[in-house]
Write an enzyme that holds these catalytic residues in place. Structure first.
Site, short mmCIF file in Angstrom:
data_model
loop_
_atom_site.label_atom_id
_atom_site.label_comp_id
_atom_site.label_asym_id
_atom_site.label_seq_id
_atom_site.Cartn_x
_atom_site.Cartn_y
_atom_site.Cartn_z
N TRP A 184 0.86 -1.18 0.00
CA TRP A 184 0.00 0.00 0.00
C TRP A 184 0.90 1.23 0.00
CZ3 TRP A 184 -0.34 4.00 3.65
CH2 TRP A 184 -1.27 5.01 3.30
N GLU A 225 -2.99 -2.96 -2.53
CA GLU A 225 -4.16 -2.40 -1.82
C GLU A 225 -4.49 -1.00 -2.35
OE1 GLU A 225 -3.37 -1.78 2.34
OE2 GLU A 225 -5.43 -1.16 2.79
N LYS A 227 -6.93 2.59 -2.72
CA LYS A 227 -7.62 3.51 -1.80
C LYS A 227 -8.30 4.59 -2.63
CE LYS A 227 -6.67 5.94 2.52
NZ LYS A 227 -5.75 6.02 3.65
N ASP A 258 -9.51 -3.27 1.29
CA ASP A 258 -9.68 -2.67 2.62
C ASP A 258 -11.06 -2.02 2.59
OD1 ASP A 258 -9.75 -0.54 4.59
OD2 ASP A 258 -7.60 -0.82 4.86
N HIS A 261 -11.70 1.73 2.18
CA HIS A 261 -11.07 2.42 1.05
C HIS A 261 -11.95 2.60 -0.17
CE1 HIS A 261 -6.63 1.66 2.35
NE2 HIS A 261 -7.35 2.23 3.28
N HIS A 285 -8.35 -6.26 4.31
CA HIS A 285 -8.10 -5.47 5.50
C HIS A 285 -9.47 -5.15 6.04
CE1 HIS A 285 -3.78 -3.69 5.17
NE2 HIS A 285 -3.79 -4.95 5.52
N ASP A 293 -12.77 8.90 7.50
CA ASP A 293 -11.75 8.08 8.14
C ASP A 293 -12.02 6.60 7.90
OD1 ASP A 293 -9.42 7.95 9.82
OD2 ASP A 293 -10.73 6.97 11.25
N ASP A 295 -10.33 3.88 9.58
CA ASP A 295 -9.59 2.99 10.48
C ASP A 295 -10.18 2.81 11.87
OD1 ASP A 295 -7.39 2.58 8.55
OD2 ASP A 295 -7.14 4.73 8.82
N ASP A 325 -7.22 -4.15 10.01
CA ASP A 325 -6.49 -2.89 9.84
C ASP A 325 -7.28 -1.74 10.43
OD1 ASP A 325 -4.82 -0.86 9.13
OD2 ASP A 325 -5.33 -0.87 7.00
C1 RNT Z 1 -3.91 2.87 4.78
C2 RNT Z 1 -3.98 1.43 4.45
C3 RNT Z 1 -2.84 0.59 4.96
C4 RNT Z 1 -2.40 0.97 6.36
C5 RNT Z 1 -1.50 -0.03 7.02
C6 RNT Z 1 -0.80 0.56 8.19
O1 RNT Z 1 -5.02 3.56 4.39
O2 RNT Z 1 -5.19 0.90 4.87
O3 RNT Z 1 -3.18 -0.74 4.88
O4 RNT Z 1 -3.50 1.17 7.20
O5 RNT Z 1 -0.65 -0.59 6.12
ZN ZN Z 2 -5.47 -1.20 4.86
#
Ligand code: RNT
Ligand code: ZN
Length: 417
Positions: A184, A225, A227, A258, A261, A285, A293, A295, A325
Site C-alpha cells: 500500500w 491495496e 484507496k 480494505d 477504502h 483489511h 476516516d 480505520d 487494519d
Molecule cells: C492505509 C492502508 C494501509 C495501512 C496499514 C498501516 O489507508 O489501509 O493498509 O493502514 O498498512
Molecule cells: Zn489497509
C-alpha cells in the site's frame, strides 16, 4: 436440565445448522492481526511519529513505545482473542539494534525480523504477514514514493519493496505457512492533477521491478491495496481500485480489499465474490470506515457479517486471507484489538451458523418470500450462547474480559510515563 448452549444447539439444528461443525470450522480459519494498533503505527525504525500519508487521532495513555512493550501488549490482547491467529507486521517494526540509524529501509534483511519470529513461535502463532512501509520516512518526497518523478526516490522505494519480498519469504519459511506481502502506498495529490496517467505508469514500472526479484510464489502471496482518497490527497490517488485490479490480474498477484477504502455506497462484501470469480486468492483489511476516516475499530455490524458470509458460503476460507487494519489512539489499545478481532471471529461464526445450501436453493427457486422469512428468523436465534461456548472451548475469557484489561491498564499501561 440442559444448558443454554444445548438449547441453542437444538434451535439451530431445527433451522438446519450443525453447531458443532461450525465451531470446529471456526477454529481453523486464521485471522491476521496487525501489530500497529498497539503503538499508533509509529514503528521502531526512527520516524518517531506516524506521517507522510497516514494519520491517527487520539492520545490515550499507555502506547507501546518499544519492542518489549509491544510484545507484552500483543500477548495480553491475543490471550483475549479466540481462534487461529497470525501477526501482521510492517517493515517499520524492524528490530535494528546496534544498526539503528545506520541502515535504511532499502537495506533491511531477514535478521531484523528474527526477534519477531522467535516471539511468534513462542506464543504459538499460525504465521506472520508483512508490509513494506511507504510512509513515515524522509524519502516520501512531495507525498510520492513508487510513483515519484524523482528517479533516486523511486529507486529507493523499489529497493525497499524488493528487500521486503525476501523478508516475507523468510517469514514464510520460518513459520511454515505462506505469508502475505501487501503493498500500500499513499501516493496522490491534494488538488486537480495536471497528469493522471504518468504517475500510474511509473507505479506500474516500479511494481514490475519489485516483482522481478525471484521469490517462491507458493510461500509469498503478493497483494496490492487500493484507496479512494485520504486527507491531504483528496483529488487523486495513484493506486486506485481499477489500477490495481488490472495490475494484479495481468501480473498473477492478488488484490487486497480494505473496506475503508471505497465510496460509502460500495461494499467489499459484494467485491469479494466478483474477485473470487477470477482470482485464487483475495486478501482483506477488515476495518470500519466512518465518513472520511477508514480505520475505526471493527464492530459487529451488518457489513462485517456480509463479508463473513461471502467467505463462508463460497467455501473460500482458504482463498480469502483475512487481515485486520484499524488504529484508534483514543481508547485503550488492548481493548481496541480485542473488540475488533473478536468481532471478526464473531462474524465468521455468525456466517457459519446459517443453512447456506438451503438459502441458495430458495434463491434459485425464486422463492424470495421464504428466503426473506428464513433469513430474518435466523437473526434472532440464540447466537450469544454459541459464541460463549466457543470462547470457553478456546479457553478465552467470556464477557468479563474487560476486567482483565482494566487491571492490565492500571498495572502496566499507566506505569508507562
Ligand atoms: C492505509 C492502508 C494501509 C495501512 C496499514 C498501516 O489507508 O489501509 O493498509 O493502514 O498498512
Ligand atoms: Zn489497509
Amino acid at each position: 436440565m440442559s444448558t443454554i448452549f444445548e438449547q441453542a444447539k437444538a434451535k439451530y439444528a431445527k433451522s438446519g445448522v450443525d453447531v458443532e461443525s461450525a465451531l470446529e470450522k471456526l477454529k481453523t480459519i486464521p485471522v491476521s492481526i496487525h501489530c500497529w494498533q498497539g503503538d499508533d503505527v509509529v514503528g521502531f525504525d526512527g520516524a518517531g511519529a506516524l506521517g507522510d500519508g497516514l494519520q491517527i487521532t487520539g492520545n490515550y495513555p499507555g502506547r507501546a513505545r518499544n519492542f518489549e512493550e509491544l510484545k507484552e501488549d500483543i500477548k495480553k490482547a491475543f490471550s483475549l482473542i479466540p481462534g487461529k491467529k497470525r501477526l501482521n507486521l510492517h517493515a517499520s517494526y524492524a528490530i535494528l539494534g546496534a544498526d539503528k540509524g545506520k541502515v535504511d529501509r532499502d537495506e533491511y534483511t531477514a535478521k531484523y525480523f528474527e526477534p519477531w519470529v522467535a516471539f511468534a513461535k513462542e506464543i504459538g502463532l499460525d504465521g506472520i504477514d508483512f508490509n513494506p512501509t511507504f510512509f513515515s520516512h524522509k524519502n516520501m518526497k512531495n507525498g510520492l514514493s513508487l510513483s515519484s518523478p524523482d528517479e533516486e526516490i523511486r529507486k529507493f522505494w523499489i529497493r525497499h519493496g524488493q528487500a521486503c519480498l525476501k523478508i516475507t519469504e523468510y517469514l514464510a519459511n520460518e513459520m511454515g505457512t505462506p505469508s502475505l506481502m501487501n503493498i500500500w502506498i499513499p501516493d496522490g495529490f491534494k488538488d486537480v492533477p495536471a497528469d493522471r496517467l504518468t504517475p500510474r505508469l511509473r507505479l506500474k514500472n516500479s511494481l514490475d521491478e519489485i516483482l522481478s526479484v525471484p521469490y517462491d510464489k507458493n510461500k509469498v502471496v503478493v497483494a496490492v491495496e487500493s484507496k479512494v482518497f485520504a486527507v491531504g490527497i483528496e483529488s487523486y490517488t495513484v493506486g486506485s481500485n481499477e489500477f490495481y485490479q488490472n495490475y494484479a490480474a495481468s501480473r498473477g498477484i492478488c488484490c487486497l480489499l480494505d473496506n475503508g477504502h471505497y465510496h460509502p455506497l460500495e461494499y467489499v462484501s459484494d467485491k469479494i465474490p466478483s474477485l473470487l470469480a477470477f482470482y485464487d486468492k483475495v486478501a482483506l483489511h477488515v476495518t470500519r470506515g466512518v465518513r472520511w476516516d477508514s480505520d475505526h475499530v471493527v464492530l459487529f455490524e451488518d457489513e462485517l457479517k456480509e463479508i463473513a458470509k461471502e467467505i463462508i458460503r463460497n467455501d473460500a476460507a482458504e482463498k480469502v486471507l483475512i487481515g485486520l487494519d484499524f488504529f484508534d489512539a483514543s481508547i485503550n489499545r488492548i481493548s481496541a484489538w480485542t473488540v475488533g478481532a473478536r468481532n471478526m471471529q464473531k462474524a465468521l461464526l455468525w456466517a457459519l451458523l446459517m443453512p447456506h445450501a438451503e438459502l441458495k436453493t430458495l434463491q434459485d427457486e425464486a422463492n424470495f418470500t421464504k428466503l426473506m422469512v428464513e433469513a430474518e428468523e435466523l437473526k434472532t436465534l440464540p447466537f450469544g450462547a454459541v459464541w460463549e461456548e466457543y470462547l470457553k472451548r478456546c479457553n478465552v475469557a467470556g464477557e468479563d474480559w474487560f476486567g482483565e484489561v482494566e487491571a492490565y491498564e492500571k498495572k502496566i499501561l499507566n506505569a508507562r510515563v
